[in-house]
Design an enzyme around this catalytic site. Structure first.
Site, PDB file in Angstrom:
ATOM      1  N   THR A  97     -26.452 -16.007 -25.702  1.00 58.87           N
ATOM      2  CA  THR A  97     -27.029 -14.673 -25.519  1.00 58.87           C
ATOM      3  C   THR A  97     -25.998 -13.658 -25.034  1.00 58.87           C
ATOM      4  O   THR A  97     -26.210 -12.452 -25.174  1.00 58.87           O
ATOM      5  CB  THR A  97     -28.167 -14.705 -24.496  1.00 58.87           C
ATOM      6  OG1 THR A  97     -27.631 -15.091 -23.212  1.00 58.87           O
ATOM      7  CG2 THR A  97     -29.250 -15.697 -24.922  1.00 58.87           C
ATOM      8  N   ARG A 120     -26.026 -28.916 -25.750  1.00 54.17           N
ATOM      9  CA  ARG A 120     -26.270 -28.580 -24.344  1.00 54.17           C
ATOM     10  C   ARG A 120     -27.345 -29.468 -23.719  1.00 54.17           C
ATOM     11  O   ARG A 120     -27.529 -29.448 -22.505  1.00 54.17           O
ATOM     12  CB  ARG A 120     -26.675 -27.102 -24.233  1.00 54.17           C
ATOM     13  CG  ARG A 120     -25.515 -26.141 -24.402  1.00 54.17           C
ATOM     14  CD  ARG A 120     -25.959 -24.703 -24.450  1.00 54.17           C
ATOM     15  NE  ARG A 120     -26.600 -24.383 -25.725  1.00 54.17           N
ATOM     16  CZ  ARG A 120     -27.035 -23.170 -26.058  1.00 54.17           C
ATOM     17  NH1 ARG A 120     -26.920 -22.185 -25.191  1.00 54.17           N
ATOM     18  NH2 ARG A 120     -27.580 -22.958 -27.237  1.00 54.17           N
ATOM     19  N   GLN A 121     -28.029 -30.238 -24.534  1.00 57.58           N
ATOM     20  CA  GLN A 121     -29.036 -31.183 -24.016  1.00 57.58           C
ATOM     21  C   GLN A 121     -28.450 -32.589 -24.089  1.00 57.58           C
ATOM     22  O   GLN A 121     -28.962 -33.466 -24.771  1.00 57.58           O
ATOM     23  CB  GLN A 121     -30.316 -31.079 -24.839  1.00 57.58           C
ATOM     24  CG  GLN A 121     -30.962 -29.692 -24.801  1.00 57.58           C
ATOM     25  CD  GLN A 121     -32.253 -29.632 -25.587  1.00 57.58           C
ATOM     26  OE1 GLN A 121     -33.147 -30.456 -25.394  1.00 57.58           O
ATOM     27  NE2 GLN A 121     -32.361 -28.657 -26.485  1.00 57.58           N
ATOM     28  N   THR A 167     -24.250 -14.514 -19.612  1.00 56.23           N
ATOM     29  CA  THR A 167     -23.281 -15.073 -18.669  1.00 56.23           C
ATOM     30  C   THR A 167     -21.942 -14.367 -18.781  1.00 56.23           C
ATOM     31  O   THR A 167     -21.315 -14.010 -17.771  1.00 56.23           O
ATOM     32  CB  THR A 167     -23.099 -16.581 -18.922  1.00 56.23           C
ATOM     33  OG1 THR A 167     -24.319 -17.261 -18.649  1.00 56.23           O
ATOM     34  CG2 THR A 167     -22.003 -17.153 -18.022  1.00 56.23           C
ATOM     35  N   ASP A 187     -17.420 -21.254 -15.400  1.00 57.27           N
ATOM     36  CA  ASP A 187     -18.102 -22.203 -14.511  1.00 57.27           C
ATOM     37  C   ASP A 187     -17.201 -23.411 -14.320  1.00 57.27           C
ATOM     38  O   ASP A 187     -16.176 -23.568 -14.992  1.00 57.27           O
ATOM     39  CB  ASP A 187     -19.476 -22.620 -15.062  1.00 57.27           C
ATOM     40  CG  ASP A 187     -19.403 -23.187 -16.470  1.00 57.27           C
ATOM     41  OD1 ASP A 187     -18.483 -23.967 -16.755  1.00 57.27           O
ATOM     42  OD2 ASP A 187     -20.268 -22.840 -17.283  1.00 57.27           O
ATOM     43  N   GLY A 224     -41.929 -25.142 -47.676  1.00 52.25           N
ATOM     44  CA  GLY A 224     -40.813 -25.188 -46.743  1.00 52.25           C
ATOM     45  C   GLY A 224     -40.002 -26.459 -46.819  1.00 52.25           C
ATOM     46  O   GLY A 224     -38.948 -26.575 -46.182  1.00 52.25           O
ATOM     47  N   LYS A 260     -21.246 -20.171 -10.329  1.00 51.30           N
ATOM     48  CA  LYS A 260     -22.507 -19.503 -10.667  1.00 51.30           C
ATOM     49  C   LYS A 260     -23.679 -20.437 -10.443  1.00 51.30           C
ATOM     50  O   LYS A 260     -23.529 -21.656 -10.320  1.00 51.30           O
ATOM     51  CB  LYS A 260     -22.485 -19.038 -12.128  1.00 51.30           C
ATOM     52  CG  LYS A 260     -22.465 -20.172 -13.143  1.00 51.30           C
ATOM     53  CD  LYS A 260     -22.343 -19.654 -14.553  1.00 51.30           C
ATOM     54  CE  LYS A 260     -22.320 -20.807 -15.568  1.00 51.30           C
ATOM     55  NZ  LYS A 260     -22.081 -20.358 -16.937  1.00 51.30           N
TER      56      LYS A 260
END
Length: 316
Positions: free
Chosen positions: A225, A98-99, A228, A171, A40, A194
């Site tokens: 996904t 997003r982090q 939302t 949002d 790998g 939300k």
């Protein structure tokens, strides 16, 4: 632009985009071998000289993000050891964005970690598009050119001549982007409120703004996904809106998101090719190319000039 010392190479995450960028600049795509051992481990070999060259490495940090991230690091290291003059990392999609902050004790700030690793390995510049949090630019101690696909999306929407459009932010965090797009389209905008009980889950609680009888345009930086988005679409329809246009820069489309977004109340899903999508997809999906914008950014960097000339909103 002096192309004698400019080289463009692609990782394995989005080679079609890299080819489009090279073609726009009227350059051949650099010859590079990227492979993996049975264990790998990643192996990289530049099959042409890059000594004293300005090297641009095209790699989106999409799924499988950790494989593509390590691949990029090995590409940077190989370029540094081959005496490249500069190593410019083109990240159409910046993974882990997003982090970007600690929302709870004992959490990482992974977006900062990615910035630190890229810089430590040897990147001299980063070019990216529509960061989830623009403040991520500050995580780097090297130049970051933060581009946006908003003009590309707004030009496409203008061509559609939509009836009674309203731009919807799913949002509060996207409100500024929604307002900018609304101004470009000369349309009003609305905001969905939300709450998130879990990761990749959301519940719409309120809508601020008028959507009844309007054609909503949902604007996001990314779609993962699709949960939302579907919640927002169904909430808008419950409030009397027309069918919806969904727009986002980065189509992550995890799990069965593409099938989920093939929804009867969604007129069109507008995304870019910042992430490679399968050739076979529902007809309601429209993919806009960011290759011309990235190619022009590279040209400006090489010749000298202002990246802001690429955009209608010069504050970008």
């Amino acid at each position: 632009m002096d192309s004698n010392k400019l080289r463009i190479f692609s990782g394995t995450s989005n080679e079609p985009l890299a080819r489009k960028i090279a073609e726009t600049l009227e350059l051949p795509l650099g010859k590079i071998k990227v492979s993996r051992f049975k264990s790998g481990e990643v192996y990289v070999h530049y099959e042409e000289t890059i000594r004293n060259c300005d090297v641009y490495l095209i790699q989106s940090l999409s799924h499988p993000i950790n494989d593509y991230f390590v691949e990029l690091l090995v590409m940077i290291d190989a370029a540094k050891r081959a005496s490249a003059r500069t190593i410019n990392v083109v990240l159409p999609y910046y993974g882990y964005a997003r982090q970007e902050r600690k929302a709870a004790p004992r959490e990482p700030i992974s977006a900062k970690m990615v910035a630190d690793v890229l810089t430590t390995v040897g990147a001299n510049r980063v070019i990216t598009i529509d960061l989830h949090a623009p403040a991520i630019q500050g995580f780097f101690n090297i130049p970051v050119d933060h581009l946006t696909a908003l003009d590309l999306i707004s030009e496409h929407l203008c061509r559609l001549k939509l009836d009674n459009p309203v731009v919807v932010s799913p949002d509060a965090g996207r409100a500024s982007t929604a307002e900018t797009l609304a101004n470009q389209l000369n349309a009003p905008f609305a905001i969905m409120i939300k709450k998130r009980p879990h990761h990749n889950e959301s519940v719409i609680t309120h809508v601020i703004g008028e959507v009844e009888g309007c054609t909503p345009i949902i604007i996001e930086d990314m779609i993962d996904t699709g949960n939302t988005i579907i919640n927002v679409v169904e909430s808008l329809k419950e409030r009397g809106s027309n069918d919806v246009y969904v727009c986002a820069t980065h189509p992550l489309f995890s799990s069965n998101a593409m099938q989920r977004l093939d929804h009867p109340n969604i007129r069109e899903v507008v995304v870019t090719d910042s992430i490679l999508l399968p050739e076979t997809r529902p007809s309601r999906f429209r993919v806009l190319s960011v290759a011309p914008m990235l190619a022009e950014a590279i040209r400006i960097i090489q010749d000298g000039g202002s990246i802001s000339t690429l955009f209608k909103n010069k504050g970008v």
